[in-house]
Design a protein around this motif. Sequence first.
Motif: not given
Length: 303
Positions: A27-30, A63-73
Motif C-alpha cells: 500500500l502506498r498513499s500520500p 485498490p487501483y493506483g495505491m501500489g498494490r503490486r499485483a504482479a508480485d502476488l
Amino acid sequence: MSRVRTVLGDIPPEQLGVCDAHDHLFLRSPQLPGQELEDLSAARAELAAFRAAGGAAVVQWTPYGMGRRAADLPELSRATGVRLVCATGLHQAAHYDTQLLDRLRGGGLAELFVSELTEGIATTGVRAGFIKVAGGFHALDAHTRRTMTAAAEAHHATGSTIAVHLELGTGALDVLDLLCGELGVPGDRVILGHLNRHPDPVVQRQAAASGCWLAFDGPSRAHNATDWRMPEAVRALAEAGFADRLLLGGDTVVAGARSVDGGLGMPYLLRRVRHRLAAAVGADLVDRILTEHPGRAFAVDWR
C-alpha cells in the motif's frame, strides 16, 4: 457455480480456508508518507507468519493506483501457500495525485473495474476478485458517489462483491442507501469495513438487516474501539440474529504494523483476536466467521 477469484485462479469457496478478510500486503498513499508497505521480503515474511499461525488466505483491499503490486502476488501466494485475493476499485480522492484523478474523471471508471475483474490487471495477468471503494466521514462526496456508481455498474456486469471503507466507521446507512437503494446492488454483495470504529449498535443492526456483510477489521493497530469492544458487538449482533453476516480482518496499512516489523500484524488475528472472540460467542461461530463467511462473501457466479 460460485467461485472465489484468487490471484492463482478461481476456487470453490470452501477451499479458501482460514481467511483474513481485510488486509494489505502492499500500500502506498500520500496520506502515509514514509510508512509505505512496499517491501517484498517483508510481505513474504508476514504471509509466512500468518500461515504459521494457521492462516490460509488473505484478501488484499489495496485498490487501483495505491501500489498494490499485483504482479508480485502470484509468486507470493505460491511461495507461502497462502491464497490471495486482489482488489480493483478506487479509494478516497486524498489517496491519489491530482493528475491520476483528472485522468480517471475523464470517464471509463466502470470499464476499468470490469476489465481488471475479467481480463486482468494491466501487464500482470492477475484478475481482481472484488471491488474496493470508500465513503467519507459521515458523508458521501462527489468522488465517493462517482466511484460507487462505477462500482455498482461493474457489479451488475460481473456479479462482483463491493467492499467499502467506512471512514472512521461512519456513513454506513448512507452507503447502503446509495449502493443497495439507488444503484440496486444486492445487500449480500456489499461488505462494510471498519463499522466497528464507530460502534453504534443500532447502526450495526440496521446495516446487518440489509443483508450486507459487516467486517470487524483493524485489530492490528490501536484505533478507537476496534479491539476491546469487538467481542460485545459481535455477541450483540449474533444474539440479534446476524451471526451469519460477520467477517474479520487485520487491516495492516503501514509498515510498522506488520508483525515482522515489530507490530501486531496478520498473525494477531489468529493469535489473540480469535480466542478473545471465542470466549464471547463460542469457537464454532468464530471458526465459521474465519472460514465459511469469507468464502460466501467473496464467491461470485462470474459473468
